[in-house]
Design a protein around this motif. Sequence first.
Motif, short mmCIF file in Angstrom:
data_model
loop_
_atom_site.label_atom_id
_atom_site.label_comp_id
_atom_site.label_asym_id
_atom_site.label_seq_id
_atom_site.Cartn_x
_atom_site.Cartn_y
_atom_site.Cartn_z
N ASP A 43 0.83 -1.20 0.00
CA ASP A 43 0.00 0.00 0.00
C ASP A 43 0.87 1.26 0.00
O ASP A 43 0.52 2.26 -0.64
CB ASP A 43 -0.96 -0.01 1.19
CG ASP A 43 -0.26 -0.25 2.52
OD1 ASP A 43 0.45 -1.26 2.62
OD2 ASP A 43 -0.43 0.56 3.45
N LEU A 95 0.61 4.01 -3.06
CA LEU A 95 0.22 5.39 -2.82
C LEU A 95 1.33 6.36 -3.21
O LEU A 95 1.06 7.51 -3.56
CB LEU A 95 -0.17 5.56 -1.35
CG LEU A 95 -1.53 4.92 -1.02
CD1 LEU A 95 -1.72 4.75 0.46
CD2 LEU A 95 -2.66 5.74 -1.62
N LEU A 124 0.60 6.58 -7.04
CA LEU A 124 -0.83 6.42 -7.30
C LEU A 124 -1.23 6.92 -8.68
O LEU A 124 -2.13 6.36 -9.31
CB LEU A 124 -1.63 7.15 -6.22
CG LEU A 124 -3.14 6.89 -6.21
CD1 LEU A 124 -3.44 5.43 -5.93
CD2 LEU A 124 -3.82 7.77 -5.16
N VAL A 165 -2.52 -5.56 -4.22
CA VAL A 165 -2.00 -4.72 -3.15
C VAL A 165 -1.95 -5.53 -1.86
O VAL A 165 -2.97 -6.02 -1.38
CB VAL A 165 -2.90 -3.48 -2.94
CG1 VAL A 165 -2.24 -2.52 -1.96
CG2 VAL A 165 -3.18 -2.79 -4.27
N ASN A 173 -1.85 -4.95 1.52
CA ASN A 173 -2.18 -3.74 2.27
C ASN A 173 -2.21 -4.02 3.76
O ASN A 173 -3.16 -4.62 4.28
CB ASN A 173 -3.53 -3.21 1.79
CG ASN A 173 -3.89 -1.87 2.39
OD1 ASN A 173 -3.22 -1.38 3.30
ND2 ASN A 173 -4.95 -1.26 1.89
N THR A 191 -6.61 5.81 5.99
CA THR A 191 -6.38 5.96 4.55
C THR A 191 -7.64 5.54 3.79
O THR A 191 -8.29 4.55 4.12
CB THR A 191 -5.19 5.09 4.11
OG1 THR A 191 -4.02 5.53 4.79
CG2 THR A 191 -4.96 5.21 2.61
N LEU A 204 -8.86 1.73 -1.19
CA LEU A 204 -8.17 1.81 -2.48
C LEU A 204 -9.05 1.35 -3.65
O LEU A 204 -8.89 1.84 -4.77
CB LEU A 204 -6.89 0.99 -2.43
CG LEU A 204 -5.84 1.47 -1.43
CD1 LEU A 204 -4.65 0.52 -1.40
CD2 LEU A 204 -5.38 2.88 -1.77
N VAL A 238 -11.02 4.12 -5.30
CA VAL A 238 -10.12 5.01 -6.02
C VAL A 238 -9.77 4.41 -7.38
O VAL A 238 -9.79 5.08 -8.42
CB VAL A 238 -8.83 5.26 -5.20
CG1 VAL A 238 -7.82 6.06 -6.01
CG2 VAL A 238 -9.16 5.99 -3.90
N ASP A 266 -7.38 -5.29 -3.64
CA ASP A 266 -6.83 -4.70 -2.42
C ASP A 266 -6.94 -5.72 -1.30
O ASP A 266 -7.99 -5.88 -0.68
CB ASP A 266 -7.59 -3.42 -2.08
CG ASP A 266 -7.05 -2.73 -0.83
OD1 ASP A 266 -5.91 -3.05 -0.43
OD2 ASP A 266 -7.76 -1.87 -0.27
#
Length: 542
Positions: free
Chosen positions: A428, A432, A435, A452, A454, A480, A483, A486, A521
């Motif tokens: 992660d 990021l 990204l 990921v 994470n 956070t 993901l 996003v 993720d």
Amino acid sequence: MKVYAALARQLAHLGVTDVFGLMGDGNLKLIPTLVHDHAVRVHSARHEAAAVAMADGWARRTGGVGVCTVTQGPGLTNAITALVTAHRGRTPLVAFVGDTPLSVRGLPQDIDQAPLIAAAGLTRAPFHPATAHADVAAAWRTALDTRRPVVLSLPTDVQELEAGDNLRPLPPSTRPRVVPGDLTAAVEALEASRRPLVVAGRGALESADREDVVRLADHVGALLATSLPVKGWFAGHPYAVGVAGGFAHEEMRDLMHEADCVLALGASLNHFTTRGSSLFGRDAVIVQVDETSAAHGRYTRFDVPVVGDAGLVARQLTARVSPGRRWRTGEVRERIALGTRPPADASDERGLDPRLVARSLADALPDDCVVAVDGGHFMGFPSMDIPVTDPRRYVFTLDFGSIGLGLAAAVGAAVADPTRPVLAAVGDGGLLMSLGELDTVARSGLPIVVAVFNDGAYGAELHFLRMSGIPEETSRFPGTAPLAPVAEALGLRAMAVTDHAGLEQARDLLSGGVTGPVLLDFRVTDTVRAAWLEEAFQRGTH
């Protein structure tokens, strides 16, 4: 013909089909000229480091010369980390870097490029308008022969001058194969050995045919291992024990420790490959083969130095050493065949066991999948538990210790061969940091699976703090944003995987075939510590 047009024409003449870059003042005319006049595909990144990493991933996947272009000033400084990574990874690459005009000084993006490039240990090739075509061809040859990046600095006003020469062919190689010297001591060491081990490194991959190395090992009855960059070279061989070093499974490490003679062919035997000089037994005779004597003992001890081309040495040793089964016994073959016993599932309320995640990805993806691995605590899990069948299908981007380059390198590898899925294994933190390249992945439309790992933290730092008895909260990133949404907003198919049921859904999704970009993720527990990280901490080499 203007210099920028000559650069584009010479690249097309050298067979370039793909260039990776980020547009700015310094390459403003070069990029459209490549695209419109020569049908070269230019793949645009969102950060200059990513543009270099994409070219690096392309070159590692193909074995050819990668090409990237960035602009002047911050364009170059942004690219330096990725260029050093490519340099230390022995990637042949040519970087076309814009520069501010020679006729105007004091511009905001003005920087003296030569000392910056030299301080990074990089090669800066000469360039002059009168020899524009020839200089590009010469830089290309230098990248090939040295297996390193070469930087061409191109002031914008120089690019507007007339080129003074015409197309040039690729100059012949000036890198001779190093003829081996006296091999008597190496022959005697192998003759006396009962448990020989051949460790092939990047030097062997570059100079030797796989069959020459396998033939030698079969002839002398040796086991076969590789350094990390050559992972998968001996896949399928019944006496191959995998990667030597920190990413080796315990059972295979035990076998390597039992070797009484280690023949290192083009392997530097660095701290990672030798586990801080503890992988091989104290009494093992180490025969180190390299093209230069400077490599002997650079990281660890050696007993028999051999200067020579790895392929030539392998063939000559096969001819001179008496044949024998030596370590090729039924018991050893059975130990290798039994392989590694999967550890007990350590998933908990914090997340999934990252080893289980890696094995699930291996089960779901095809055998010919390309695996690109970013840096971070997690990196050992996919590197150890996801097999590859060819070193060119394993792209590892931690040569300079930087995180955040793996995603872009995966894009480059996918561009090189869009018919195979590419797994981009990232943490992660690394994701990021890079990204913006999720947008690059989405725009590519290529079959890239972004997995990921994470743990909601900078995992390596978290474990170092934990092992040091120092509070670890500052390594975490609570709160956070998720993901998967996003990634979906950027155009990827995405899924958050937090438990075993989600892991099965992810496996089903991948087993159905990967036709475009996907992000998974995986929430992983931070209670599983990678063995390589603990060893690095104990050795003080982190």
